[in-house]
Design an enzyme around this catalytic site. Sequence first.
Site, PDB file in Angstrom:
ATOM      1  N   TRP A 100       3.532  26.887  66.491  1.00  0.00           N
ATOM      2  CA  TRP A 100       4.525  26.743  65.419  1.00  0.00           C
ATOM      3  C   TRP A 100       5.927  27.012  65.925  1.00  0.00           C
ATOM      4  O   TRP A 100       6.872  26.329  65.536  1.00  0.00           O
ATOM      5  CB  TRP A 100       4.163  27.630  64.221  1.00  0.00           C
ATOM      6  CG  TRP A 100       2.829  27.254  63.667  1.00  0.00           C
ATOM      7  CD1 TRP A 100       1.689  27.995  63.690  1.00  0.00           C
ATOM      8  CD2 TRP A 100       2.466  26.008  63.038  1.00  0.00           C
ATOM      9  NE1 TRP A 100       0.645  27.297  63.116  1.00  0.00           N
ATOM     10  CE2 TRP A 100       1.097  26.079  62.716  1.00  0.00           C
ATOM     11  CE3 TRP A 100       3.164  24.838  62.733  1.00  0.00           C
ATOM     12  CZ2 TRP A 100       0.418  25.035  62.090  1.00  0.00           C
ATOM     13  CZ3 TRP A 100       2.493  23.792  62.110  1.00  0.00           C
ATOM     14  CH2 TRP A 100       1.143  23.894  61.799  1.00  0.00           C
ATOM     15  N   ASP A 167      10.058  32.598  60.858  1.00  0.00           N
ATOM     16  CA  ASP A 167       8.980  31.891  60.181  1.00  0.00           C
ATOM     17  C   ASP A 167       7.913  32.956  59.877  1.00  0.00           C
ATOM     18  O   ASP A 167       7.301  33.502  60.790  1.00  0.00           O
ATOM     19  CB  ASP A 167       8.418  30.808  61.125  1.00  0.00           C
ATOM     20  CG  ASP A 167       7.192  30.108  60.550  1.00  0.00           C
ATOM     21  OD1 ASP A 167       6.733  30.484  59.458  1.00  0.00           O
ATOM     22  OD2 ASP A 167       6.694  29.176  61.221  1.00  0.00           O
ATOM     23  N   LYS A 191      -0.698  30.687  52.218  1.00  0.00           N
ATOM     24  CA  LYS A 191      -1.552  31.717  52.803  1.00  0.00           C
ATOM     25  C   LYS A 191      -1.552  32.952  51.902  1.00  0.00           C
ATOM     26  O   LYS A 191      -2.516  33.214  51.203  1.00  0.00           O
ATOM     27  CB  LYS A 191      -1.132  32.030  54.229  1.00  0.00           C
ATOM     28  CG  LYS A 191      -1.306  30.788  55.126  1.00  0.00           C
ATOM     29  CD  LYS A 191      -0.492  30.893  56.362  1.00  0.00           C
ATOM     30  CE  LYS A 191      -0.191  29.598  57.046  1.00  0.00           C
ATOM     31  NZ  LYS A 191      -1.294  28.712  57.347  1.00  0.00           N
TER      32      LYS A 191
HETATM   33  C1  PLP Z   1       3.293  30.193  61.315  1.00  0.00           C
HETATM   34  C2  PLP Z   1       3.269  28.840  60.695  1.00  0.00           C
HETATM   35  N1  PLP Z   1       4.399  28.130  60.619  1.00  0.00           N
HETATM   36  C3  PLP Z   1       4.438  26.911  60.065  1.00  0.00           C
HETATM   37  C4  PLP Z   1       3.297  26.327  59.554  1.00  0.00           C
HETATM   38  C5  PLP Z   1       3.390  24.943  58.951  1.00  0.00           C
HETATM   39  O1  PLP Z   1       3.456  25.088  57.596  1.00  0.00           O
HETATM   40  P1  PLP Z   1       3.510  23.830  56.605  1.00  0.00           P
HETATM   41  O2  PLP Z   1       2.178  23.178  56.691  1.00  0.00           O
HETATM   42  O3  PLP Z   1       3.803  24.486  55.280  1.00  0.00           O
HETATM   43  O4  PLP Z   1       4.602  22.940  57.059  1.00  0.00           O
HETATM   44  C6  PLP Z   1       2.097  27.023  59.592  1.00  0.00           C
HETATM   45  C7  PLP Z   1       0.870  26.414  59.041  1.00  0.00           C
HETATM   46  O5  PLP Z   1      -0.218  26.904  59.168  1.00  0.00           O
HETATM   47  C8  PLP Z   1       2.076  28.303  60.181  1.00  0.00           C
HETATM   48  O6  PLP Z   1       0.944  29.013  60.255  1.00  0.00           O
END
Ligand code: PLP
Length: 355
Positions: A100, A167, A191
């Site tokens: 991520w 994030d 989550k």
């Molecule tokens: C730490 C983290 N950042 C970003 C995301 C991506 O999130 P989204 O699907 O809401 O774009 C996730 C998805 O699991 C994640 O765990």
Amino acid sequence: MIHNFNAGPSILPKEVFQQAAEGVLNFNNTGLSVLEVGHRTSSFQQVMDEVMALTKELMQLDADHEVMFLQGGASMQFMQVPFNMLDENDTAAYADTGVWSSKAIKEAKLFGDVDVVCTGKENNYSSIPKDFAVSNDAKYFHITTNNTIYGTQWSKIPSTSIPLVADMSSDIFSRVIDFNAFDILYAGAQKNMGPAGVTLVVVNKNVLGKVSRKIPTMLDYRTHIKEGSMFNTPPVFAVYVSLLTLRWLKSIGGIAAVEKMNDAKAALLYNEIDNNPAFVGTAAKEDRSKMNVCFVLKNPELDQAFLQITKEKEIIGIKGHRLVGGFRASIYNALPISSVEVLVSAMKEFGQKHG
Ligand SMILES: Cc1ncc(COP(=O)(O)O)c(C=O)c1O
């Protein structure tokens, strides 16, 4: 009873599902579904007002921090952050602690220079880098507080003299930290906070308005702050269920109380991983996530045999992410410790047969 260890979308409290279902049929005794009331009605405005107020209260945010409920997922924030914070000749600092973070870095590079101040890539992201320096010239420093796929977490939040951006998608509302230390934090709701479809963004308003580029109205944080997340139609159901989840969090004692429960769940599971010779934890001990517990079998040929035992106990969602394999048990806020106990009993049973 099903024990839901899914990584996201993931378990929410049973009572939240119950109340959400009631809201779909008869929202606050209006005789209407929450899905059919206008977002500008006073009954929905109350939802938005309360979810914002509860977020501020639970996180103990100061008056400079503004709360927004936006769309596009955390992935949209990978670009919305640099769009609002980074000019072409500017540099932003990023810590690369997994998939991520890497995605966030890729997007930031579209807007300016990116200084990747540290990376865990060489050791397959099994630990959080410790030795790194962040230049005071960078416009902001971005971290991913919990790495959902690799099961690592920043136990101590780094302090910087430049704006800190995070994030927090997979550990939002899970532990007591100083949320005011962040100038921007964001999290997809799916989550710890609610259903997919809404993203929480908290911004210190003092860091905005400093870039010279033009920002499209929908992507400018100031639009959504000014309009109270009602510039356009918000994802009403996802916002409503987030409100129900935050009410639940408050009712059980808030973040401090849920952190204790999360600590107990994580301790129980890691203890079994460390003491059962059939299992090996994949994250460095000091950086272990209290949300996503990753492990492998000493003998990976037995993966199916272990999965069979877990299936018999109605445990779901423990296969590791497709990029890393092995197993991952996500133990988010709403997962009861009794589910972790069932997983531990499956591990014990497997250990006795194959350990
Ligand atoms: C730490 C983290 N950042 C970003 C995301 C991506 O999130 P989204 O699907 O809401 O774009 C996730 C998805 O699991 C994640 O765990």
